[in-house]
Design a protein around this motif. Structure first.
Motif, PDB file in Angstrom:
ATOM      1  N   ARG A 156       6.584   5.826  -3.276  1.00 22.30           N
ATOM      2  CA  ARG A 156       8.018   5.930  -3.512  1.00 22.30           C
ATOM      3  C   ARG A 156       8.836   5.276  -2.392  1.00 22.30           C
ATOM      4  O   ARG A 156       9.917   4.747  -2.612  1.00 22.30           O
ATOM      5  CB  ARG A 156       8.408   7.404  -3.659  1.00 22.30           C
ATOM      6  N   GLN A 157       8.294   5.313  -1.177  1.00 21.90           N
ATOM      7  CA  GLN A 157       8.996   4.733  -0.039  1.00 21.90           C
ATOM      8  C   GLN A 157       8.780   3.229   0.095  1.00 21.90           C
ATOM      9  O   GLN A 157       9.317   2.606   1.011  1.00 21.90           O
ATOM     10  CB  GLN A 157       8.543   5.423   1.257  1.00 21.90           C
ATOM     11  N   GLY A 158       7.992   2.646  -0.786  1.00 21.23           N
ATOM     12  CA  GLY A 158       7.771   1.207  -0.728  1.00 21.23           C
ATOM     13  C   GLY A 158       6.875   0.769   0.407  1.00 21.23           C
ATOM     14  O   GLY A 158       6.961  -0.373   0.872  1.00 21.23           O
ATOM     15  N   ARG A 159       5.980   1.635   0.842  1.00 19.42           N
ATOM     16  CA  ARG A 159       5.115   1.330   1.982  1.00 19.42           C
ATOM     17  C   ARG A 159       3.751   0.790   1.559  1.00 19.42           C
ATOM     18  O   ARG A 159       2.953   0.389   2.403  1.00 19.42           O
ATOM     19  CB  ARG A 159       4.932   2.581   2.841  1.00 19.42           C
ATOM     20  N   VAL A 160       3.481   0.756   0.245  1.00 21.32           N
ATOM     21  CA  VAL A 160       2.202   0.276  -0.268  1.00 21.32           C
ATOM     22  C   VAL A 160       2.391  -1.107  -0.869  1.00 21.32           C
ATOM     23  O   VAL A 160       3.334  -1.343  -1.642  1.00 21.32           O
ATOM     24  CB  VAL A 160       1.633   1.234  -1.328  1.00 21.32           C
ATOM     25  N   THR A 161       1.511  -2.039  -0.504  1.00 20.62           N
ATOM     26  CA  THR A 161       1.552  -3.378  -1.085  1.00 20.62           C
ATOM     27  C   THR A 161       0.194  -3.726  -1.678  1.00 20.62           C
ATOM     28  O   THR A 161      -0.850  -3.283  -1.185  1.00 20.62           O
ATOM     29  CB  THR A 161       1.922  -4.457  -0.048  1.00 20.62           C
ATOM     30  N   VAL A 162       0.226  -4.521  -2.752  1.00 15.90           N
ATOM     31  CA  VAL A 162      -0.980  -5.081  -3.357  1.00 15.90           C
ATOM     32  C   VAL A 162      -0.780  -6.593  -3.389  1.00 15.90           C
ATOM     33  O   VAL A 162       0.188  -7.084  -3.990  1.00 15.90           O
ATOM     34  CB  VAL A 162      -1.208  -4.532  -4.776  1.00 15.90           C
ATOM     35  N   ASN A 163      -1.654  -7.293  -2.696  1.00 10.73           N
ATOM     36  CA  ASN A 163      -1.515  -8.747  -2.556  1.00 10.73           C
ATOM     37  C   ASN A 163      -0.142  -9.113  -1.998  1.00 10.73           C
ATOM     38  O   ASN A 163       0.523 -10.042  -2.454  1.00 10.73           O
ATOM     39  CB  ASN A 163      -1.769  -9.445  -3.895  1.00 10.73           C
ATOM     40  N   GLU A 164       0.291  -8.321  -1.000  1.00  6.25           N
ATOM     41  CA  GLU A 164       1.541  -8.515  -0.270  1.00  6.25           C
ATOM     42  C   GLU A 164       2.791  -8.275  -1.113  1.00  6.25           C
ATOM     43  O   GLU A 164       3.895  -8.617  -0.701  1.00  6.25           O
ATOM     44  CB  GLU A 164       1.603  -9.921   0.353  1.00  6.25           C
ATOM     45  N   ARG A 165       2.658  -7.655  -2.258  1.00  5.11           N
ATOM     46  CA  ARG A 165       3.802  -7.292  -3.097  1.00  5.11           C
ATOM     47  C   ARG A 165       3.922  -5.769  -3.145  1.00  5.11           C
ATOM     48  O   ARG A 165       2.935  -5.070  -3.385  1.00  5.11           O
ATOM     49  CB  ARG A 165       3.659  -7.856  -4.511  1.00  5.11           C
ATOM     50  N   VAL A 166       5.132  -5.266  -2.910  1.00  2.14           N
ATOM     51  CA  VAL A 166       5.359  -3.819  -2.905  1.00  2.14           C
ATOM     52  C   VAL A 166       5.147  -3.240  -4.294  1.00  2.14           C
ATOM     53  O   VAL A 166       5.627  -3.801  -5.291  1.00  2.14           O
ATOM     54  CB  VAL A 166       6.791  -3.498  -2.421  1.00  2.14           C
ATOM     55  N   VAL A 167       4.429  -2.124  -4.345  1.00  3.44           N
ATOM     56  CA  VAL A 167       4.213  -1.417  -5.609  1.00  3.44           C
ATOM     57  C   VAL A 167       4.679   0.025  -5.444  1.00  3.44           C
ATOM     58  O   VAL A 167       4.576   0.600  -4.363  1.00  3.44           O
ATOM     59  CB  VAL A 167       2.733  -1.448  -6.040  1.00  3.44           C
ATOM     60  N   ASP A 168       5.223   0.599  -6.512  1.00  6.21           N
ATOM     61  CA  ASP A 168       5.684   1.981  -6.443  1.00  6.21           C
ATOM     62  C   ASP A 168       5.131   2.851  -7.557  1.00  6.21           C
ATOM     63  O   ASP A 168       5.390   4.044  -7.605  1.00  6.21           O
ATOM     64  CB  ASP A 168       7.212   2.046  -6.448  1.00  6.21           C
ATOM     65  N   SER A 169       4.349   2.261  -8.458  1.00  8.93           N
ATOM     66  CA  SER A 169       3.791   3.028  -9.567  1.00  8.93           C
ATOM     67  C   SER A 169       2.365   3.464  -9.251  1.00  8.93           C
ATOM     68  O   SER A 169       1.514   2.624  -8.920  1.00  8.93           O
ATOM     69  CB  SER A 169       3.781   2.200 -10.853  1.00  8.93           C
ATOM     70  N   PRO A 170       2.079   4.762  -9.368  1.00  3.79           N
ATOM     71  CA  PRO A 170       0.706   5.239  -9.127  1.00  3.79           C
ATOM     72  C   PRO A 170      -0.270   4.808 -10.218  1.00  3.79           C
ATOM     73  O   PRO A 170      -1.479   4.937 -10.043  1.00  3.79           O
ATOM     74  CB  PRO A 170       0.871   6.759  -9.100  1.00  3.79           C
ATOM     75  N   LEU A 171       0.236   4.276 -11.334  1.00 10.17           N
ATOM     76  CA  LEU A 171      -0.604   3.902 -12.468  1.00 10.17           C
ATOM     77  C   LEU A 171      -1.006   2.432 -12.451  1.00 10.17           C
ATOM     78  O   LEU A 171      -1.719   1.976 -13.351  1.00 10.17           O
ATOM     79  CB  LEU A 171       0.127   4.211 -13.784  1.00 10.17           C
ATOM     80  N   LEU A 172      -0.572   1.673 -11.444  1.00 14.79           N
ATOM     81  CA  LEU A 172      -0.923   0.262 -11.362  1.00 14.79           C
ATOM     82  C   LEU A 172      -2.434   0.086 -11.327  1.00 14.79           C
ATOM     83  O   LEU A 172      -3.131   0.728 -10.544  1.00 14.79           O
ATOM     84  CB  LEU A 172      -0.312  -0.368 -10.107  1.00 14.79           C
ATOM     85  N   LYS A 173      -2.967  -0.791 -12.182  1.00 14.70           N
ATOM     86  CA  LYS A 173      -4.400  -1.044 -12.230  1.00 14.70           C
ATOM     87  C   LYS A 173      -4.791  -2.084 -11.190  1.00 14.70           C
ATOM     88  O   LYS A 173      -4.102  -3.096 -11.012  1.00 14.70           O
ATOM     89  CB  LYS A 173      -4.794  -1.548 -13.622  1.00 14.70           C
ATOM     90  N   LEU A 174      -5.889  -1.840 -10.493  1.00 10.07           N
ATOM     91  CA  LEU A 174      -6.388  -2.749  -9.468  1.00 10.07           C
ATOM     92  C   LEU A 174      -7.659  -3.448  -9.937  1.00 10.07           C
ATOM     93  O   LEU A 174      -8.415  -2.923 -10.755  1.00 10.07           O
ATOM     94  CB  LEU A 174      -6.697  -1.991  -8.181  1.00 10.07           C
ATOM     95  N   THR A 175      -7.885  -4.644  -9.368  1.00 14.26           N
ATOM     96  CA  THR A 175      -9.155  -5.338  -9.558  1.00 14.26           C
ATOM     97  C   THR A 175      -9.866  -5.387  -8.204  1.00 14.26           C
ATOM     98  O   THR A 175      -9.274  -5.092  -7.163  1.00 14.26           O
ATOM     99  CB  THR A 175      -8.926  -6.772 -10.058  1.00 14.26           C
TER     100      THR A 175
END
Length: 227
Positions: free
Chosen positions: A23-42
């Motif tokens: 929620r605070q925007g502190r998590v990134t995936v491939n250097e892009r901020v993500v805020d959804s806990p449901l985002l699927k990863l590879t």
């Protein structure tokens, strides 16, 4: 696998902490901020928190029982400081503390290598639970800024123990002429100093303690919207 499950399996905090990181925007995936806990990863995705790869973060949340005469800081020029209490493994951590307990006081100090988390905690107007011993049959009026004060008189030693809560700036609280021994912080916000945590030692926070801290921070985040 979802980002929430990935962070959980990589021991990046309790479920409540992980949702707050997102929620605070502190998590990134491939250097892009993500805020959804449901985002699927590879398997090829690069996950980071605060710009650091998840595998190297492993946040620490520590509770110290500071002795008197010790500074509540890990800075190299803080001698003696909390860093002198650390075991070999924890000395490699970039730890910081709330650093709000006067040097001649003892008791609870919260420390972590999660600086944004510490900043969030420091911004709260949480009360401290303090204890002081005074010579003779002192009245609770000796600590006028404290709330919910309890008084315990030891007739054998002729000493009164006063325990209570205060939100006043700790460094600004005066010492009392009849004071016997140091002022001790027994609690801070939802945290309490464990009876079995000896002076000059520390331990990691229990999951229930970090969960309660996060819960209180969430309530603080939501309070402006309720006004």
């Amino acid at each position: 696998m979802t980002i929430e499950r990935y962070l959980t399996e990589h021991q990046q905090g309790t479920p409540r902490q992980i949702f707050r990181l997102l929620r605070q925007g502190r998590v990134t995936v491939n250097e892009r901020v993500v805020d959804s806990p449901l985002l699927k990863l590879t398997e090829a995705d690069q996950v980071a928190i605060d710009g650091l790869a998840v595998s190297g973060r492993d946040p620490q949340y520590l509770l110290f029982n500071k002795p008197t005469g010790m500074m509540d800081s890990f800075a190299p020029d803080a001698q003696p400081g909390l860093g002198s209490l650390l075991n070999t493994l924890d000395r490699s951590r970039a730890l910081e503390s709330l650093a709000d307990l006067p040097r001649d006081w003892a008791g609870l100090v919260l420390a972590s290598d999660d600086q944004p988390f510490l900043a969030d905690v420091a911004s709260q107007a949480w009360a401290s639970r303090l204890q002081v011993q005074l010579k003779g049959q002192a009245a609770a009026t000796a600590v006028q800024d404290w709330q919910q004060v309890t008084r315990d008189y030891d007739q054998l030693r002729d000493v009164t123990t006063l325990t209570g809560w205060t939100t006043a700036g700790l460094a600004g609280l005066p010492s009392l002429a009849e004071q016997v021994g140091p002022t001790i912080r027994l609690g801070f916000g939802p945290l309490s100093l464990s009876i079995d945590l000896a002076v000059g030692t520390y331990r990691g926070l229990f999951v229930s303690e970090t969960e309660e801290l996060e819960k209180q921070l969430e309530l603080a985040d939501e309070s402006p919207a309720e006004d």
